[in-house]
Design a protein around this motif. Structure first.
Motif, short mmCIF file in Angstrom:
data_model
loop_
_atom_site.label_atom_id
_atom_site.label_comp_id
_atom_site.label_asym_id
_atom_site.label_seq_id
_atom_site.Cartn_x
_atom_site.Cartn_y
_atom_site.Cartn_z
N THR A 160 0.78 -1.16 0.08
CA THR A 160 0.12 -0.03 0.04
C THR A 160 0.80 1.21 0.03
OG1 THR A 160 -1.65 -1.16 1.24
CG2 THR A 160 -1.87 1.25 1.14
N LEU A 161 2.04 1.28 0.87
CA LEU A 161 2.66 2.37 0.90
C LEU A 161 3.69 2.43 -0.59
CD1 LEU A 161 4.25 2.03 4.44
CD2 LEU A 161 2.89 3.98 3.62
N SER A 188 1.21 4.03 -3.09
CA SER A 188 0.93 5.65 -2.96
C SER A 188 2.24 6.30 -3.04
CB SER A 188 0.57 5.83 -1.36
OG SER A 188 1.89 5.70 -0.42
N GLN A 189 3.31 5.89 -3.10
CA GLN A 189 4.51 6.54 -3.35
C GLN A 189 5.01 6.45 -4.93
OE1 GLN A 189 7.96 4.54 -1.37
NE2 GLN A 189 7.87 6.18 0.31
N LYS A 235 -7.55 5.64 3.97
CA LYS A 235 -6.48 5.36 4.84
C LYS A 235 -5.28 6.29 4.81
CE LYS A 235 -5.94 1.75 2.07
NZ LYS A 235 -5.76 0.59 1.22
N THR A 273 -2.38 8.25 4.65
CA THR A 273 -1.00 8.05 4.21
C THR A 273 -0.30 9.15 4.44
OG1 THR A 273 -1.43 6.17 2.78
CG2 THR A 273 0.81 7.06 2.71
N TRP A 302 2.93 11.46 4.15
CA TRP A 302 4.12 11.59 2.97
C TRP A 302 4.90 12.91 3.39
CZ3 TRP A 302 4.05 15.96 0.25
CH2 TRP A 302 2.84 16.40 -0.27
N TYR A 317 3.60 2.19 13.27
CA TYR A 317 3.44 2.89 12.09
C TYR A 317 4.36 1.98 11.02
CZ TYR A 317 1.43 6.95 14.20
OH TYR A 317 0.63 7.86 15.04
N TYR A 327 6.32 2.34 7.43
CA TYR A 327 7.03 3.49 6.54
C TYR A 327 7.81 2.88 5.72
CZ TYR A 327 10.78 3.19 9.99
OH TYR A 327 11.98 2.73 10.48
N SER A 334 6.95 7.70 3.29
CA SER A 334 5.41 7.45 3.48
C SER A 334 5.33 6.68 4.52
CB SER A 334 4.90 6.59 2.22
OG SER A 334 5.23 7.45 0.95
N ILE A 344 2.00 5.13 7.44
CA ILE A 344 0.60 4.83 7.59
C ILE A 344 0.51 4.03 8.95
CG2 ILE A 344 0.92 2.44 6.33
CD1 ILE A 344 -1.93 2.93 5.15
#
Length: 196
Positions: free
Chosen positions: A64-65, A68-69, A84, A86, A88, A142, A144, A158, A160
């Protein structure tokens, strides 16, 4: 010699205690045996399932991270509100500054000092392109991911929180319990009980 007799006597007493099964009806014996099997499954298999489930969820959170990145790096898409959350942060190593972020600077510094700072320094010192990890800040966990942005001196961090992963784990555990309960009912009461 007396010790051997005492051990034998104790063993005979333990065997007599197990004779209570003979006094139960066949259905009751079956229920006791199935209950013991279910207890075995819960005691020994659930920790194994929990460990495997945690590693699967960890991998999902890192994916997921990374996705998103990808949106941030390739598409220059900087989302502010998400289902969710995130977080950044963009760090420029040449100027040693936070360039852009979707959180306030005080929180960025807190995350840096207590969560990902040592990993960022290791990434910079070892000239690596990517690192994934998780850590705790206060009572929260978390996930990351730190990634170098293309060929620049900038790094995208990032983050979450684990709230989403905890919800997933709890939902999957509940489904496993329901499956075990259904399995137990099928074998105790037969398939007719469930309408199958």
């Amino acid at each position: 010699m007396k010790d051997i007799f005492k051990k034998t006597k104790i063993n005979k007493e333990n065997i007599k205690k197990l004779n209570f099964l003979k006094r139960l009806s066949l259905l009751q014996q079956l229920i006791v045996i199935l209950a013991l099997i279910a207890l075995f499954v819960v005691i020994f298999l659930m920790p194994i399932i929990d460990n495997n489930l945690s590693s699967i969820i960890d991998n999902y959170m890192y994916e997921t991270l990374e996705s998103s990145q990808y949106a941030l790096i390739e598409d220059s898409y900087y989302p502010q509100d998400q289902y969710k959350t995130t977080y950044w942060i963009i760090y420029d190593s040449s100027s040693n500054k936070w360039v852009n972020s979707n959180i306030i600077v005080d929180n960025v510094n807190t995350f840096y000092y207590y969560l990902f700072g040592s990993d960022l320094q290791n990434l910079l010192n070892n000239n690596e392109d990517n690192i994934k990890n998780k850590g705790t800040l206060g009572n929260d966990t978390y996930y990351y991911c730190i990634t170098k942005i293309n060929d620049s001196e900038q790094y995208l961090i990032s983050i979450i929180d684990s709230e989403y992963s905890n919800d997933l784990i709890n939902d999957i555990k509940n489904q496993i319990v329901y499956i075990q309960y259904g399995f137990f009912c099928c074998h105790c009461f037969g398939y007719d009980y469930l309408g199958i």
